[in-house]
Scaffold this motif. Sequence first.
Motif, PDB file in Angstrom:
ATOM      1  N   ALA A 148       0.836  -1.215   0.000  1.00 51.34           N
ATOM      2  CA  ALA A 148       0.000   0.000   0.000  1.00 51.34           C
ATOM      3  C   ALA A 148       0.863   1.255   0.000  1.00 51.34           C
ATOM      4  O   ALA A 148       0.582   2.224  -0.702  1.00 51.34           O
ATOM      5  N   TYR A 234     -11.752   6.317   3.752  1.00 46.76           N
ATOM      6  CA  TYR A 234     -10.758   5.628   2.937  1.00 46.76           C
ATOM      7  C   TYR A 234      -9.816   6.640   2.305  1.00 46.76           C
ATOM      8  O   TYR A 234     -10.046   7.845   2.379  1.00 46.76           O
ATOM      9  N   GLU A 418      -7.558   1.557  -0.968  1.00 44.87           N
ATOM     10  CA  GLU A 418      -7.774   0.254  -0.328  1.00 44.87           C
ATOM     11  C   GLU A 418      -8.336  -0.766  -1.311  1.00 44.87           C
ATOM     12  O   GLU A 418      -7.991  -1.950  -1.250  1.00 44.87           O
ATOM     13  N   ARG A 419      -9.212  -0.320  -2.195  1.00 47.21           N
ATOM     14  CA  ARG A 419      -9.758  -1.252  -3.182  1.00 47.21           C
ATOM     15  C   ARG A 419      -8.677  -1.742  -4.124  1.00 47.21           C
ATOM     16  O   ARG A 419      -8.612  -2.922  -4.455  1.00 47.21           O
ATOM     17  N   ALA A 422      -6.423  -4.094  -2.171  1.00 53.87           N
ATOM     18  CA  ALA A 422      -7.117  -5.354  -1.878  1.00 53.87           C
ATOM     19  C   ALA A 422      -7.134  -6.252  -3.111  1.00 53.87           C
ATOM     20  O   ALA A 422      -6.920  -7.466  -3.012  1.00 53.87           O
ATOM     21  N   VAL A 430     -12.058  -5.240   1.592  1.00 50.77           N
ATOM     22  CA  VAL A 430     -11.234  -4.009   1.545  1.00 50.77           C
ATOM     23  C   VAL A 430     -10.728  -3.592   2.903  1.00 50.77           C
ATOM     24  O   VAL A 430      -9.696  -2.932   2.987  1.00 50.77           O
ATOM     25  N   LYS A 431     -11.466  -3.941   3.926  1.00 46.94           N
ATOM     26  CA  LYS A 431     -11.060  -3.512   5.267  1.00 46.94           C
ATOM     27  C   LYS A 431      -9.678  -4.047   5.603  1.00 46.94           C
ATOM     28  O   LYS A 431      -8.937  -3.451   6.378  1.00 46.94           O
ATOM     29  N   ALA A 433      -7.262  -4.030   3.743  1.00 44.67           N
ATOM     30  CA  ALA A 433      -6.262  -3.141   3.155  1.00 44.67           C
ATOM     31  C   ALA A 433      -6.254  -1.793   3.866  1.00 44.67           C
ATOM     32  O   ALA A 433      -5.655  -0.833   3.396  1.00 44.67           O
ATOM     33  N   SER A 434      -6.944  -1.720   4.997  1.00 52.59           N
ATOM     34  CA  SER A 434      -6.974  -0.511   5.794  1.00 52.59           C
ATOM     35  C   SER A 434      -6.310  -0.823   7.135  1.00 52.59           C
ATOM     36  O   SER A 434      -6.636  -1.813   7.780  1.00 52.59           O
ATOM     37  N   PRO A 437      -9.486   0.144  10.066  1.00 56.41           N
ATOM     38  CA  PRO A 437     -10.683   0.434   9.273  1.00 56.41           C
ATOM     39  C   PRO A 437     -11.795   1.100  10.080  1.00 56.41           C
ATOM     40  O   PRO A 437     -11.970   0.811  11.261  1.00 56.41           O
TER      41      PRO A 437
END
Length: 445
Positions: A148, A234, A418-419, A422, A430-431, A433-434, A437
Amino acid sequence: MKELSTAQDLSSYIDFAAHEGKEITLVGQIQNLRVLAWGGFVILRLPNYLVQCVADATKINMPLAELKPEATVRVSGTLVKANIKDVAMWPREWEVSIASIEVLSMPSEEALPVDTTKKELSCDLSTKFDYRPLTLRHPRERAIFRIASTVYNEFGEALARLGFTRICSPKIVYSGAEGGANIFKLSYFERQAFLAQSPQFYKQMMVGVFGRVYEQGPVFRAEEHDTSRHLNEYISLDMEMRLENGFEDIMQVEAAVLKSIFERLQRECAPELALLGVTAPSIDKIITVTFAEAHQIVLDQTGRDCRGEKDLDPEEERVVCDYAKKTWGTDFVFVTHYPSVKRPFYALDDPANPDTTLSFDLLFRGIEITTGGARMFRYEDYLRKMKARDMNPQLFESYLQAFRYGMPPHGGLGLGLERLVAQICGLANVKEASLFPRDRKRLEP
RNA sequence: GGGGGCGUAGCGAAGCUGGUUAUCGCGCCGGCCUGUCAAGCCGGAGAUCGCGGGUUCAAUCCCCGUCGCUCCCGCCA
């Protein structure tokens, strides 16, 4: 007064090859520990490495059994050749032969709530987020956020190379950009303010200044959605640019930026990608289908006739992506010319067909990661469109200034960090990738 | 806003057409092990089966409610 040196090397980069056979001291946290009769192994977690250290019980200054995972230690020893099989380890050609260990801190709990020493973190999503300060230490979690970080950096750097200027617009705003009701309210001294749901207005204003701008920052959506592809906060990767030829310019820039991101991932995040068992995608051609063609594909592929509908639902997006993969060998499809009614007021209608807009979504492996398009740029057009939508131009006074004082044809896009991450990492939600979140239920940690 | 699924030791799961001493793996504690790499072997502790009510001689299991989690749709990135 004390003056600190400005000359020292502050990098966390270690030239392992140059240290081979030499003394080395590392401070790190214990990722894992394997105690054997003759000594054992300490896997040390450093800022961007996972270094194996090996101990001979007869030579080390303390029994390894006194250590435990997540203890912070200072290890001194000699860097020697090794052959490590575990792909989570980096480097794998060297290890430290331990002379001494000094414990700097020990976890206060007898047992950690989740086991971070195994290949996979086996816990539910909510457990993973409840113990985020711990679970993020797992090598796979670290890999996601190293990726990321690289995506975030390269988005900006690639645009900067193309002559874009970075802007930082306010996140506390006076009115909701998109006109939607899903905006967080905030008390601002004696007045009410909102959390920005998009930098849209500001980046458009700034096109009048620089012609090409980008912004990377959080956006806030008060939508009550509760799905595996939504967050209430996000990171939006945004850009806005003058259009020289048409709204296709935007897609060409986006493809170039994505290409640059994926190449950099391949160069710099090979260990992380390998650990996650994925490869960086490639975007060598720009495939576009119109909204109408997308509906035709869905009809041809599934027999479902959605041609009257004003949007693509998630199932249709998956069908279009599968078809694109099968037919054109691409993970990316731009769907263009969405109906005007589904787009915000500032979208520019297609002169050839005013029911549609010169806009697009970018679909990546079944999910929409970008919305973009050309914007209206004449003041009169804004007044006309706002009137048609029952919007009060007086509430958009400062935004409309830009158009009153003259604006070039322009457009831009927003990409959900994040999308994108992910999808690159093959995450189901997606969470994941946070880092921390924010969703309908979660405000902590 | 609408719909589906799931809550059993610190973590992840099995069990249930109602009767068991509630099972397994990881972690934890104790012991062993000359190169591990999701280390291995032996032993041990740890659970009022989310909560409340109901049905029943008997409920982790069936019913109702409630709280929590998760997934899908609408909407979006």
